[in-house]
Write a protein that holds these residues in place. Structure first.
Motif, mmCIF file in Angstrom:
data_model
loop_
_atom_site.group_PDB
_atom_site.id
_atom_site.type_symbol
_atom_site.label_atom_id
_atom_site.label_comp_id
_atom_site.label_asym_id
_atom_site.label_seq_id
_atom_site.Cartn_x
_atom_site.Cartn_y
_atom_site.Cartn_z
ATOM 1 N N PHE A 60 0.821 -1.210 0.000
ATOM 2 C CA PHE A 60 0.000 0.000 0.000
ATOM 3 C C PHE A 60 0.856 1.263 0.000
ATOM 4 O O PHE A 60 0.572 2.218 -0.738
ATOM 5 N N LEU A 61 1.911 1.275 0.814
ATOM 6 C CA LEU A 61 2.760 2.457 0.864
ATOM 7 C C LEU A 61 3.573 2.621 -0.414
ATOM 8 O O LEU A 61 3.837 3.749 -0.849
ATOM 9 N N ALA A 62 3.996 1.509 -1.029
ATOM 10 C CA ALA A 62 4.715 1.594 -2.304
ATOM 11 C C ALA A 62 3.792 2.104 -3.408
ATOM 12 O O ALA A 62 4.216 2.844 -4.300
ATOM 13 N N TRP A 63 2.533 1.710 -3.366
ATOM 14 C CA TRP A 63 1.555 2.225 -4.327
ATOM 15 C C TRP A 63 1.352 3.732 -4.126
ATOM 16 O O TRP A 63 1.283 4.505 -5.094
ATOM 17 N N ALA A 64 1.324 4.170 -2.860
ATOM 18 C CA ALA A 64 1.163 5.592 -2.564
ATOM 19 C C ALA A 64 2.438 6.381 -2.860
ATOM 20 O O ALA A 64 2.385 7.560 -3.223
ATOM 21 N N GLY A 65 3.588 5.728 -2.719
ATOM 22 C CA GLY A 65 4.867 6.386 -2.970
ATOM 23 C C GLY A 65 5.784 6.298 -1.769
ATOM 24 O O GLY A 65 5.400 6.716 -0.664
ATOM 25 N N LEU A 66 6.973 5.731 -1.952
ATOM 26 C CA LEU A 66 7.941 5.579 -0.856
ATOM 27 C C LEU A 66 8.784 6.846 -0.746
ATOM 28 O O LEU A 66 9.658 7.108 -1.572
ATOM 29 N N SER A 67 8.504 7.622 0.271
ATOM 30 C CA SER A 67 9.192 8.884 0.538
ATOM 31 C C SER A 67 9.755 8.821 1.958
ATOM 32 O O SER A 67 9.547 7.833 2.670
ATOM 33 N N PRO A 68 10.462 9.857 2.406
ATOM 34 C CA PRO A 68 10.947 9.834 3.791
ATOM 35 C C PRO A 68 9.835 9.645 4.830
ATOM 36 O O PRO A 68 10.052 9.023 5.865
ATOM 37 N N VAL A 69 8.634 10.164 4.541
ATOM 38 C CA VAL A 69 7.534 10.019 5.494
ATOM 39 C C VAL A 69 7.078 8.568 5.584
ATOM 40 O O VAL A 69 6.981 7.990 6.673
ATOM 41 N N THR A 70 6.798 7.950 4.433
ATOM 42 C CA THR A 70 6.384 6.545 4.445
ATOM 43 C C THR A 70 7.539 5.648 4.872
ATOM 44 O O THR A 70 7.332 4.596 5.482
#
Length: 326
Positions: free
Chosen positions: A117-127
């Motif tokens: 789910f987080l990879a779909w949303a985008g892996l950034s410093p926050v995730t």
């Protein structure tokens, strides 16, 4: 192109052997400073055997090759529970205890779902921070289970057995005759070798993808993921030959656990907010479905037969056209 393929293969060889010495040196160093064998088994060996995946992905993300980074972790997660677990079950039935199915396996599947789910949303410093916090919590939980559970002594014995074994290619000197400074140096050189091998593999895999006009995520999902999963494949085959099915399942699901949480966190921090690493919907769904399939087949009767192994291998074969159509 041929030269780049050879360099990528060389990077993979360096990565594999360096990771072996990184884990062994770290384990022996932990033993020398009297860290509990349970901690060595869960943290040092558990994280160390997943080091190729998340270091390769971290190097790729830091270079800006975020698709390759995400593809490597996603591909390793899918490959572990389809191709590698399927090969193990073809060699002989995989039998597991109910405790593993109730505790470690759901934890690993949950980690894969969170990463998907987080990879779909985008892996950034926050995730990445979310995944890192989840990873720290999981390590503490695993340590608690290991210290309280009946498998505590077995895990400790496995860790001791590992630390007293030799690396695949090792120095021709017995453990008792090695000087005290050797293991820390081994661990440092192993880490340097893993980073160098990762850089060599990622740089040339990225160049191959560009030359062929193939999306980086495809190269990460296939070539890079298969290469970084070779240690799991070797460990799984050896454990299955010894009849240690719980170790087979624990190794593969454990690899997915650390790949998803620690590997995902590394990619998130390395990618930055400007260019987050993203996974397509099809890739995220494939990760969740394959993890759920392996869990369901194992949980059905606490055994994985050859027929079910074929189903897992077929699931791996079906993920490629699914990814290509995304």
């Amino acid at each position: 192109m041929v030269f780049q393929i050879l360099l990528a293969a060389a990077g993979l060889v360096v990565l594999t052997f360096a990771a072996d010495h990184l884990v062994l040196g770290s384990s022996r160093l932990a033993e020398r400073i009297r860290i509990s064998p349970v901690v060595v088994g869960v943290v040092v060996i558990g994280l160390g055997t997943s080091a190729p995946e998340f270091l390769v992905s971290g190097v790729a993300a830091a270079r800006g090759d975020t698709d390759l980074a995400v593809g490597n972790i996603a591909g390793s997660n899918i490959l572990n529970l389809t191709l590698i677990l399927g090969v193990a079950a073809l060699a002989g039935s995989v039998v597991v205890t109910s405790q593993v199915i109730r505790r470690e396996v759901p934890l690993a599947v949950g980690a894969v779902v969170l990463f998907a789910f987080l990879a779909w949303a985008g892996l950034s410093p926050v995730t990445g921070a979310v995944l890192a916090a989840a990873g720290a919590g999981v390590v503490l939980l695993l340590l608690r289970w290991a210290s309280q559970g009946r498998g505590n002594q077995e895990l400790a014995d496995d860790a001791v057995e590992f630390t007293h074994a030799n690396a695949t290619v090792d120095v021709p000197v017995t453990l008792s005759r090695l000087p005290g400074w050797f293991e820390p140096v081994r661990a440092i050189l192993g880490l340097a070798g893993v980073l160098a091998g990762a850089q060599l593999l990622v740089a040339n895999a990225s160049a191959i993808a560009t030359d062929l006009g193939v999306p980086q995520v495809i190269i990460g999902f296939t070539l890079v993921a298969l290469g970084t999963s070779l240690p799991e494949l070797v460990t799984t085959v050896q454990a299955q030959r010894r009849g240690e099915s719980d170790l087979v399942v624990g190794n593969l699901f454990g690899s997915n656990l650390f790949n998803s949480l620690i590997g995902g966190a590394v990619v998130g921090f390395a990618s930055g907010s400007a260019s987050p690493g993203k996974a397509a919907v099809a890739l995220s769904v494939a990760m969740i479905l394959t993890a759920g399939l392996a869990w369901a087949l194992l949980g059905r009767g606490l055994i994985l037969t050859r027929v079910e192994a074929v189903a897992l291998l077929a699931a791996y074969a079906l993920t490629m056209p699914l990814l290509l159509s995304a």
